[in-house]
Design a protein around this motif. Structure first.
Motif, PDB file in Angstrom:
ATOM      1  N   VAL A 107      -8.550 -27.885  68.994  1.00  0.00           N
ATOM      2  CA  VAL A 107      -9.006 -27.685  67.609  1.00  0.00           C
ATOM      3  C   VAL A 107      -8.583 -26.300  67.122  1.00  0.00           C
ATOM      4  CG1 VAL A 107     -11.047 -27.392  66.140  1.00  0.00           C
ATOM      5  CG2 VAL A 107     -10.932 -29.302  67.757  1.00  0.00           C
ATOM      6  N   LEU A 108      -8.805 -25.297  68.011  1.00  0.00           N
ATOM      7  CA  LEU A 108      -8.452 -23.916  67.675  1.00  0.00           C
ATOM      8  C   LEU A 108      -6.947 -23.786  67.418  1.00  0.00           C
ATOM      9  CD1 LEU A 108      -9.787 -21.195  67.324  1.00  0.00           C
ATOM     10  CD2 LEU A 108      -9.461 -20.747  69.756  1.00  0.00           C
ATOM     11  N   LEU A 109      -6.140 -24.444  68.261  1.00  0.00           N
ATOM     12  CA  LEU A 109      -4.680 -24.393  68.076  1.00  0.00           C
ATOM     13  C   LEU A 109      -4.281 -24.945  66.711  1.00  0.00           C
ATOM     14  CD1 LEU A 109      -3.137 -25.417  71.527  1.00  0.00           C
ATOM     15  CD2 LEU A 109      -2.672 -23.334  70.232  1.00  0.00           C
ATOM     16  N   TYR A 110      -4.856 -26.117  66.364  1.00  0.00           N
ATOM     17  CA  TYR A 110      -4.530 -26.711  65.070  1.00  0.00           C
ATOM     18  C   TYR A 110      -4.931 -25.784  63.920  1.00  0.00           C
ATOM     19  CZ  TYR A 110      -2.839 -31.347  66.364  1.00  0.00           C
ATOM     20  OH  TYR A 110      -2.072 -32.368  66.824  1.00  0.00           O
ATOM     21  N   VAL A 111      -6.160 -25.233  64.029  1.00  0.00           N
ATOM     22  CA  VAL A 111      -6.655 -24.351  62.965  1.00  0.00           C
ATOM     23  C   VAL A 111      -5.744 -23.131  62.824  1.00  0.00           C
ATOM     24  CG1 VAL A 111      -8.533 -22.788  62.317  1.00  0.00           C
ATOM     25  CG2 VAL A 111      -9.054 -25.100  63.125  1.00  0.00           C
ATOM     26  N   LEU A 112      -5.367 -22.532  63.955  1.00  0.00           N
ATOM     27  CA  LEU A 112      -4.534 -21.320  63.907  1.00  0.00           C
ATOM     28  C   LEU A 112      -3.125 -21.625  63.417  1.00  0.00           C
ATOM     29  CD1 LEU A 112      -5.633 -19.560  67.212  1.00  0.00           C
ATOM     30  CD2 LEU A 112      -6.123 -18.829  64.879  1.00  0.00           C
ATOM     31  N   MET A 113      -2.567 -22.758  63.883  1.00  0.00           N
ATOM     32  CA  MET A 113      -1.193 -23.090  63.493  1.00  0.00           C
ATOM     33  C   MET A 113      -1.083 -23.375  61.998  1.00  0.00           C
ATOM     34  SD  MET A 113       0.401 -25.262  66.676  1.00  0.00           S
ATOM     35  CE  MET A 113      -0.767 -26.609  66.566  1.00  0.00           C
ATOM     36  N   LEU A 114      -2.204 -23.818  61.410  1.00  0.00           N
ATOM     37  CA  LEU A 114      -2.186 -24.054  59.970  1.00  0.00           C
ATOM     38  C   LEU A 114      -2.548 -22.799  59.179  1.00  0.00           C
ATOM     39  CD1 LEU A 114      -1.726 -26.268  57.881  1.00  0.00           C
ATOM     40  CD2 LEU A 114      -4.162 -26.743  57.929  1.00  0.00           C
ATOM     41  N   SER A 115      -3.559 -22.054  59.686  1.00  0.00           N
ATOM     42  CA  SER A 115      -4.028 -20.913  58.902  1.00  0.00           C
ATOM     43  C   SER A 115      -3.068 -19.723  58.958  1.00  0.00           C
ATOM     44  CB  SER A 115      -5.426 -20.483  59.354  1.00  0.00           C
ATOM     45  OG  SER A 115      -5.407 -20.104  60.709  1.00  0.00           O
ATOM     46  N   CYS A 150       9.694 -15.343  58.261  1.00  0.00           N
ATOM     47  CA  CYS A 150       9.116 -16.214  57.224  1.00  0.00           C
ATOM     48  C   CYS A 150       9.508 -17.702  57.330  1.00  0.00           C
ATOM     49  CB  CYS A 150       9.457 -15.634  55.854  1.00  0.00           C
ATOM     50  SG  CYS A 150       8.629 -16.472  54.540  1.00  0.00           S
ATOM     51  N   PRO A 151      10.816 -18.042  57.402  1.00  0.00           N
ATOM     52  CA  PRO A 151      11.151 -19.478  57.398  1.00  0.00           C
ATOM     53  C   PRO A 151      10.543 -20.285  58.550  1.00  0.00           C
ATOM     54  CG  PRO A 151      13.098 -18.127  56.976  1.00  0.00           C
ATOM     55  CD  PRO A 151      12.009 -17.183  57.390  1.00  0.00           C
ATOM     56  N   PRO A 152      10.571 -19.788  59.807  1.00  0.00           N
ATOM     57  CA  PRO A 152       9.938 -20.581  60.864  1.00  0.00           C
ATOM     58  C   PRO A 152       8.430 -20.721  60.656  1.00  0.00           C
ATOM     59  CG  PRO A 152      11.228 -18.782  61.810  1.00  0.00           C
ATOM     60  CD  PRO A 152      11.162 -18.538  60.345  1.00  0.00           C
ATOM     61  N   GLY A 153       7.805 -19.691  60.062  1.00  0.00           N
ATOM     62  CA  GLY A 153       6.363 -19.751  59.809  1.00  0.00           C
ATOM     63  C   GLY A 153       6.026 -20.894  58.880  1.00  0.00           C
ATOM     64  N   ILE A 154       6.783 -20.979  57.788  1.00  0.00           N
ATOM     65  CA  ILE A 154       6.545 -22.065  56.837  1.00  0.00           C
ATOM     66  C   ILE A 154       6.854 -23.416  57.492  1.00  0.00           C
ATOM     67  CG2 ILE A 154       7.294 -23.024  54.609  1.00  0.00           C
ATOM     68  CD1 ILE A 154       5.615 -20.474  54.320  1.00  0.00           C
ATOM     69  N   THR A 155       7.890 -23.449  58.340  1.00  0.00           N
ATOM     70  CA  THR A 155       8.233 -24.686  59.058  1.00  0.00           C
ATOM     71  C   THR A 155       7.087 -25.129  59.954  1.00  0.00           C
ATOM     72  OG1 THR A 155      10.516 -23.899  59.107  1.00  0.00           O
ATOM     73  CG2 THR A 155       9.971 -25.748  60.558  1.00  0.00           C
ATOM     74  N   ILE A 156       6.489 -24.175  60.683  1.00  0.00           N
ATOM     75  CA  ILE A 156       5.365 -24.511  61.563  1.00  0.00           C
ATOM     76  C   ILE A 156       4.210 -25.083  60.739  1.00  0.00           C
ATOM     77  CG2 ILE A 156       3.557 -23.526  63.038  1.00  0.00           C
ATOM     78  CD1 ILE A 156       5.672 -21.570  64.116  1.00  0.00           C
ATOM     79  N   GLY A 157       3.908 -24.441  59.608  1.00  0.00           N
ATOM     80  CA  GLY A 157       2.829 -24.926  58.750  1.00  0.00           C
ATOM     81  C   GLY A 157       3.066 -26.364  58.317  1.00  0.00           C
ATOM     82  N   ALA A 158       4.320 -26.669  57.937  1.00  0.00           N
ATOM     83  CA  ALA A 158       4.642 -28.026  57.485  1.00  0.00           C
ATOM     84  C   ALA A 158       4.559 -29.020  58.649  1.00  0.00           C
ATOM     85  CB  ALA A 158       6.039 -28.045  56.862  1.00  0.00           C
ATOM     86  N   LEU A 159       5.074 -28.615  59.823  1.00  0.00           N
ATOM     87  CA  LEU A 159       5.042 -29.499  60.992  1.00  0.00           C
ATOM     88  C   LEU A 159       3.617 -29.811  61.429  1.00  0.00           C
ATOM     89  CD1 LEU A 159       7.930 -28.192  63.296  1.00  0.00           C
ATOM     90  CD2 LEU A 159       7.709 -30.480  62.325  1.00  0.00           C
ATOM     91  N   VAL A 160       2.726 -28.842  61.293  1.00  0.00           N
ATOM     92  CA  VAL A 160       1.330 -29.060  61.680  1.00  0.00           C
ATOM     93  C   VAL A 160       0.722 -30.169  60.825  1.00  0.00           C
ATOM     94  CG1 VAL A 160      -0.980 -28.068  61.643  1.00  0.00           C
ATOM     95  CG2 VAL A 160       0.879 -26.776  62.612  1.00  0.00           C
ATOM     96  N   LEU A 161       1.057 -30.157  59.542  1.00  0.00           N
ATOM     97  CA  LEU A 161       0.516 -31.191  58.655  1.00  0.00           C
ATOM     98  C   LEU A 161       1.014 -32.573  59.091  1.00  0.00           C
ATOM     99  CD1 LEU A 161       0.782 -29.487  55.152  1.00  0.00           C
ATOM    100  CD2 LEU A 161      -1.248 -29.817  56.579  1.00  0.00           C
TER     101      LEU A 161
END
Lengths: 300, 183
Positions: free
Chosen positions: B89-97, B47-58
């Protein structure tokens, strides 16, 4: 300007390009292979999915559309501690205890090998020899497998195990009575009992002392541990599984946001899943074809 | 020259940090759904790295929009240029979704979203077993897709670095490394 080495169709030997392509292919394939192993697309290690398959296969008969473990009947532990300490042991026990088609009884060699590998199961065997068999679900004490970490509002925590203790008095059955009972006896008895009113259990929480086993469900805690009656479990209706809500949708409860809802039980402890329990980790998956049952809802 | 040859330092740093996190998360996630005794431990680790990735993508996405990015040179075949843009584009979409859906999976299942032993995030959806089951399947399917795209991305980078030697792979490295690789 960016300097570029000559590449396509020029002086670069074909052999060199091919070897670079091979190097890339090897890297990509090794990453893909190791991931495929992690996902268990390849390899034969015991995964949560295979554990669930084993529970279904060793059940005597598979019931498609029903829960894969405890597919018919009730999912509950009437024993005070678990036979084995790990999921691996549970898996091996299921196969070791399978009746041999030739004799109709488990293979003594397989059983002996199992007990050598998992000696903790002997403790359970000894208990099972003398334990009384209740005549009804309503007078059966049921026990959780896990230890849980209860966190109070001020942040201190205690490890606990929970059980539900019947309000009805224990009536033991004889071997003869059990031999004569039909396969659906318990369910029919419970159904009949509910026509006379709800059946209740006390929710009992046992508090661990510092050296009690919190990551080994096969080791009982000493009898003198402090127990707290934390609430009442009340069952007032029985729904047949074939038409009930405990099929189809996936929902397992090996983890809780708040364990015992403080609004309905006046119970102010915040329950967090205890992380290291090895048994329910596997079991959670094998119960996966089920929604929260009434019993689950009372607890979650 | 209007466009830079390399991405800026922040983008490069987050690229490699996220590369490490993504690879780790793909393996933790795979292990988490298959392992027996490590299951709870891996779930807490996921969980924590997942949320970190989401924040870093932004952060990265904002950075990407606000600064010029190196462009692909004209002699690259058009289908490769299109594939490069589409895969990014796909990478960005997946890393956020994926982090968002993962968060929703825990929320609809009424599981706590624990960032540490004591810190948890609020639920982003109501408890709903059917939604939980669907979101969980979606999370798995997108994770498999992400794994495929990450491997292709790495293969394409190595193709540019070792075979074409056109300096594209050094976009995510820095001026120093690219000076060496372009000699």
């Amino acid at each position: 300007m960016l300097q570029r080495l000559p590449s396509y169709g020029s002086r670069e030997p074909l052999l060199r390009t091919v070897s670079w392509i091979s190097a890339i292919a090897v890297i990509a394939l090794s990453i893909a292979t190791s991931w495929a192993w992690s996902v268990s697309w390849i390899g034969n290690r015991i995964t949560a999915a295979r554990f669930a398959d084993a529970m279904e296969q060793t059940n005597g008969k598979a019931y498609p559309g029903f829960r894969r473990a405890h597919s018919k009947g009730a999912a509950m532990n009437s024993f005070p501690f678990f036979p084995v300490s790990t999921s691996q042991g549970f898996y091996e026990q299921r196969f070791a205890a399978q009746p041999d088609p030739a004799t109709g009884k488990p293979d003594p060699k397989k059983l002996a090998a199992f007990f050598t590998a998992h000696p903790e199961a002997l403790r359970y065997e000894a208990w099972a020899k003398t334990a009384s068999r209740p005549s009804s679900w309503a007078n059966t004490e049921l026990n959780g497998v896990d230890a849980f970490r209860f966190v109070t509002a001020d942040g201190t925590h205690r490890y606990v195990r929970w059980s539900v203790r019947p309000q009805a008095r224990l009536i033991a059955t004889s071997a003869q009575q059990r031999a004569q009972a039909t396969g659906d006896y318990m369910r029919e008895e419970f159904q009949h009992r509910l026509t006379q009113g709800p059946v209740r259990w006390g929710l009992v929480v046992t508090l661990a002392q510092p050296r009690d086993a919190i990551d080994d469900p096969s080791r009982p805690w000493p009898r003198d541990r402090t127990q707290v009656i934390a609430g009442t479990l009340e069952l007032d209706q029985l729904t047949p599984q074939a038409t009930g809500a405990c099929r189809a949708a996936v929902m397992t409860r090996s983890c809780f946001r708040t364990g015992l809802n403080p609004r309905t039980t006046r119970f102010w402890l915040h329950v967090q899943r205890y992380m290291r329990n090895p048994i329910t980790a596997g079991k959670a998956r094998s119960l996966a074809v089920k929604r929260p049952t009434q019993l689950d809802r009372k607890f979650t | 020259m209007n466009t830079p040859r390399h991405f800026d330092r922040l983008t490069r740093l987050s690229h490699w940090l996220m590369a490490a996190l993504l690879i780790a998360m793909l393996f933790i996630g795979a292990g988490m759904v298959t392992a027996l005794s490590l299951r709870p431990w891996l779930m807490d680790l996921h969980c924590p790295p997942g949320i970190t990735i989401g924040a870093l993508v932004l952060v990265r996405f904002g950075n990407r929009l606000s600064r010029p990015a190196p462009s692909l040179s004209a002699d690259l075949p058009r289908w490769q240029v299109a594939a490069a843009h589409a895969s990014h584009v796909l990478l960005y979409v997946l890393m956020l979704s994926l982090p968002l859906i993962g968060w929703a999976v825990l929320s609809t299942g009424d599981f706590p979203v624990m960032l540490s032993r004591d810190v948890s995030l609020p639920a982003i959806g109501p408890t709903d077993p059917v939604a939980y089951a669907r979101l969980r399947l979606a999370h798995v399917a997108l994770a498999v897709l992400l794994f495929a795209v990450v491997v292709m991305h790495a293969c394409a980078a190595l193709y540019h670095a070792w075979i074409r030697r056109d300096g594209f792979a050094s976009m995510a490295q820095g001026p120093r490394q690219s000076a060496q690789s372009s000699r």
